[in-house]
Design an enzyme around this catalytic site. Structure first.
Site, PDB file in Angstrom:
ATOM      1  N   THR A 131       0.829  -1.208   0.000  1.00  0.00           N
ATOM      2  CA  THR A 131       0.000   0.000   0.000  1.00  0.00           C
ATOM      3  C   THR A 131       0.861   1.255   0.000  1.00  0.00           C
ATOM      4  O   THR A 131       0.347   2.354  -0.130  1.00  0.00           O
ATOM      5  CB  THR A 131      -0.930   0.029   1.241  1.00  0.00           C
ATOM      6  N   GLY A 139      17.014 -10.929   3.714  1.00  0.00           N
ATOM      7  CA  GLY A 139      16.140 -11.465   2.667  1.00  0.00           C
ATOM      8  C   GLY A 139      14.897 -12.155   3.182  1.00  0.00           C
ATOM      9  O   GLY A 139      14.387 -13.072   2.553  1.00  0.00           O
ATOM     10  N   GLY A 142      12.038 -10.319   4.495  1.00  0.00           N
ATOM     11  CA  GLY A 142      10.874  -9.443   4.575  1.00  0.00           C
ATOM     12  C   GLY A 142      10.858  -8.531   5.788  1.00  0.00           C
ATOM     13  O   GLY A 142       9.828  -7.932   6.095  1.00  0.00           O
ATOM     14  N   SER A 186      13.352  -6.216   6.028  1.00  0.00           N
ATOM     15  CA  SER A 186      14.012  -5.053   5.466  1.00  0.00           C
ATOM     16  C   SER A 186      15.438  -4.784   5.966  1.00  0.00           C
ATOM     17  O   SER A 186      15.756  -3.684   6.417  1.00  0.00           O
ATOM     18  CB  SER A 186      13.147  -3.812   5.661  1.00  0.00           C
ATOM     19  N   SER A 187      16.268  -5.787   5.822  1.00  0.00           N
ATOM     20  CA  SER A 187      17.686  -5.575   6.118  1.00  0.00           C
ATOM     21  C   SER A 187      18.274  -4.580   5.128  1.00  0.00           C
ATOM     22  O   SER A 187      19.183  -3.816   5.465  1.00  0.00           O
ATOM     23  CB  SER A 187      18.453  -6.893   6.026  1.00  0.00           C
ATOM     24  N   ASP A 244       9.645   1.154   4.369  1.00  0.00           N
ATOM     25  CA  ASP A 244      10.776   0.568   5.098  1.00  0.00           C
ATOM     26  C   ASP A 244      11.789   1.618   5.527  1.00  0.00           C
ATOM     27  O   ASP A 244      12.283   1.617   6.650  1.00  0.00           O
ATOM     28  CB  ASP A 244      11.491  -0.458   4.215  1.00  0.00           C
ATOM     29  N   TYR A 268       7.904  -8.913  -7.185  1.00  0.00           N
ATOM     30  CA  TYR A 268       7.565  -7.625  -6.567  1.00  0.00           C
ATOM     31  C   TYR A 268       7.323  -6.586  -7.663  1.00  0.00           C
ATOM     32  O   TYR A 268       6.318  -5.866  -7.655  1.00  0.00           O
ATOM     33  CB  TYR A 268       8.719  -7.172  -5.655  1.00  0.00           C
TER      34      TYR A 268
HETATM   35  P1  ADP Z   1      15.241  -7.748   3.023  1.00  0.00           P
HETATM   36  O1  ADP Z   1      15.351  -6.265   2.863  1.00  0.00           O
HETATM   37  O2  ADP Z   1      13.823  -8.202   3.173  1.00  0.00           O
HETATM   38  O3  ADP Z   1      16.115  -8.302   4.098  1.00  0.00           O
HETATM   39  P2  ADP Z   1      16.397  -7.687   0.387  1.00  0.00           P
HETATM   40  O4  ADP Z   1      16.598  -8.727  -0.660  1.00  0.00           O
HETATM   41  O5  ADP Z   1      15.639  -6.454   0.027  1.00  0.00           O
HETATM   42  O6  ADP Z   1      15.726  -8.410   1.641  1.00  0.00           O
HETATM   43  O7  ADP Z   1      17.798  -7.219   0.934  1.00  0.00           O
HETATM   44  C1  ADP Z   1      18.795  -8.157   1.261  1.00  0.00           C
HETATM   45  C2  ADP Z   1      20.072  -7.745   0.588  1.00  0.00           C
HETATM   46  O8  ADP Z   1      20.578  -6.522   1.177  1.00  0.00           O
HETATM   47  C3  ADP Z   1      21.193  -8.758   0.782  1.00  0.00           C
HETATM   48  O9  ADP Z   1      21.137  -9.800  -0.182  1.00  0.00           O
HETATM   49  C4  ADP Z   1      22.424  -7.883   0.612  1.00  0.00           C
HETATM   50  O10 ADP Z   1      22.683  -7.637  -0.765  1.00  0.00           O
HETATM   51  C5  ADP Z   1      21.985  -6.560   1.259  1.00  0.00           C
HETATM   52  N1  ADP Z   1      22.373  -6.531   2.688  1.00  0.00           N
HETATM   53  C6  ADP Z   1      21.552  -6.401   3.757  1.00  0.00           C
HETATM   54  N2  ADP Z   1      22.262  -6.420   4.917  1.00  0.00           N
HETATM   55  C7  ADP Z   1      23.562  -6.571   4.577  1.00  0.00           C
HETATM   56  C8  ADP Z   1      24.801  -6.690   5.303  1.00  0.00           C
HETATM   57  N3  ADP Z   1      24.828  -6.658   6.642  1.00  0.00           N
HETATM   58  N4  ADP Z   1      25.943  -6.828   4.592  1.00  0.00           N
HETATM   59  C9  ADP Z   1      25.936  -6.834   3.255  1.00  0.00           C
HETATM   60  N5  ADP Z   1      24.805  -6.731   2.511  1.00  0.00           N
HETATM   61  C10 ADP Z   1      23.631  -6.618   3.154  1.00  0.00           C
HETATM   62 MG    MG Z   2      14.636  -5.107   1.238  1.00  0.00          MG
END
Ligand code: ADP
Ligand code: MG
Length: 355
Positions: free
Chosen positions: A28, A114, A116, A118-119, A164, A213
């Site tokens: 949304t 990876g 969901g 939002s790393s 996010d 997505y």
């Molecule tokens: P989500 O945001 O849901 O975790 P994403 O696919 O959007 O999933 O983001 C994950 C990607 O972000 C990883 O594959 C990597 O490329 C990057 N990433 C996130 N955290 C780190 C980290 N601590 N070190 C290196 N890359 C990272």
């Molecule tokens: Mg993400």
């Protein structure tokens, strides 16, 4: 192994940003609607110092890998370092008067990647915060979120919305972050004392994630065009005229978003009134819509949601962009240990995270 082990000196700057769980309001955000995430106790931390050899040297503890580059515009190569290059690209593009400098950077994260929660936004927000501090550019939290979104949209190529990055930059732990994604007005709302949220990891690999997505993004943009509205977020549920949309699949996608917006508004009222039962029902409705109309769930995820409910949760749903990852459940605090005991028979404690 930390920053000093790799670079043999102390970092000049250290900044962090947290992951988030979206409680309700999926897809949304980029359709100009409402969302309600909250911050998690998982965070990404970035340490940096100036590099005098005209190189960017970046180490990710998670990948246990060092990347060295000196050109962040041309050397995109589809791995994690693209996020770092994207942050440099967007930051220096935004601040054209600043003379380019090179950096050593150490990234550590307690966020499951990876899944969901939002790393990627926490990573981008923490890097941009670190650059903002280093150059004293005085970019405010909201604008940092906008820049972090640009990294994912313009550099990585994911058509994500602003949720996010906003919650990662501005949100506060233990408060719901209600956001109107059209005008970026937000409210931080306390959780009632008897509520508890818990995550269960479906461990579904999200290989198709970014392409699916973007497919959903495109379907919703078709719906907006055919309905002749700028944003689906502005469409009232009672006035949603599906006859104007030609493709039945697009009708389903749009129906999810229009009904989901309505649920977020109701969920906010439930939070303010301490109506935990109704909030739980809205989560279940949200999941059903996400699974059936938006087709963003999987059989494993649907099973977790069903089991969590059967074990005593008042509501449960898939959280995040879809196609696997974490589910979030709402449980009454006094029933939590009973729910945990039951759900733990199906899923090991390593997959269950209390919020
Ligand atoms: P989500 O945001 O849901 O975790 P994403 O696919 O959007 O999933 O983001 C994950 C990607 O972000 C990883 O594959 C990597 O490329 C990057 N990433 C996130 N955290 C780190 C980290 N601590 N070190 C290196 N890359 C990272
Ligand atoms: Mg993400």
């Amino acid at each position: 192994m930390g920053f000093e082990d790799i670079f043999k000196h102390k970092p000049q700057i250290k900044e962090s940003a947290n992951a988030r769980v979206n409680l309700i309001g999926e897809h949304t955000d980029y359709t100009g609607g409402y969302v309600m995430p909250t911050l998690l106790n998982f965070k990404n931390t970035v340490e940096l110092s100036k590099n005098d050899e005209k190189k960017f040297v970046v180490f990710s503890q998670y990948f246990n890998e060092k990347k060295v580059f000196n050109d962040f515009i041309k050397s995109k190569n589809s791995d994690w370092s693209d996020y770092i290059k994207g942050c440099f690209f967007i930051f220096f593009d935004e601040n054209k008067k600043i003379k380019l400098e090179h950096f050593n950077m150490y990234i550590k994260s307690t966020i499951p990647l990876g899944r969901g929660i939002s790393s990627s936004s926490a990573l981008c927000v923490s890097i941009l915060k670190a650059l903002n501090t280093y150059f004293n550019t005085q970019i405010n939290e909201k604008h940092l979120a906008i820049l972090a979104k640009k990294v994912e949209n313009e550099y990585i190529g994911i058509s994500s919305g602003i949720m996010d990055q906003m919650v990662s930059s501005i949100g506060r732990y233990e408060k719901a972050f209600f956001l109107d994604c059209l005008n970026l007005k937000y409210e931080l709302i306390n959780f009632p004392s008897n509520w508890k949220f818990c995550l269960i990891d479906s461990e579904v690999q999200r290989n198709l994630r970014s392409s699916s997505y973007n497919d959903r993004f495109n379907e919703l943009k078709i719906a907006e065009k055919e309905l002749d509205v700028e944003y689906l977020g502005g469409v009232d549920l009672n006035k949603f005229d599906s006859d104007k949309i030609s493709d039945p699949t697009v009708i389903k996608r749009a129906r999810h978003v229009v009904s989901e917006n309505n649920r977020v508004l109701k969920a906010k009222e439930c939070l303010l009134k301490d109506d935990i039962n109704q909030f739980g029902k809205l989560m279940i409705e949200s999941h059903n819509s996400y699974s059936k109309d938006f087709e963003a769930s999987t059989a494993d995820v649907d099973e977790i949601v069903k089991r969590s409910f059967q074990c005593g949760a008042l509501g449960a749903r898939l959280t995040g962009g879809g196609f696997g990852g974490f589910t979030v459940s709402l449980i009454e605090k006094e029933k939590f240990s009973d729910w945990y005991k039951k759900i733990n028979k199906y899923y090991p404690k390593e997959k269950i995270f209390e919020v």
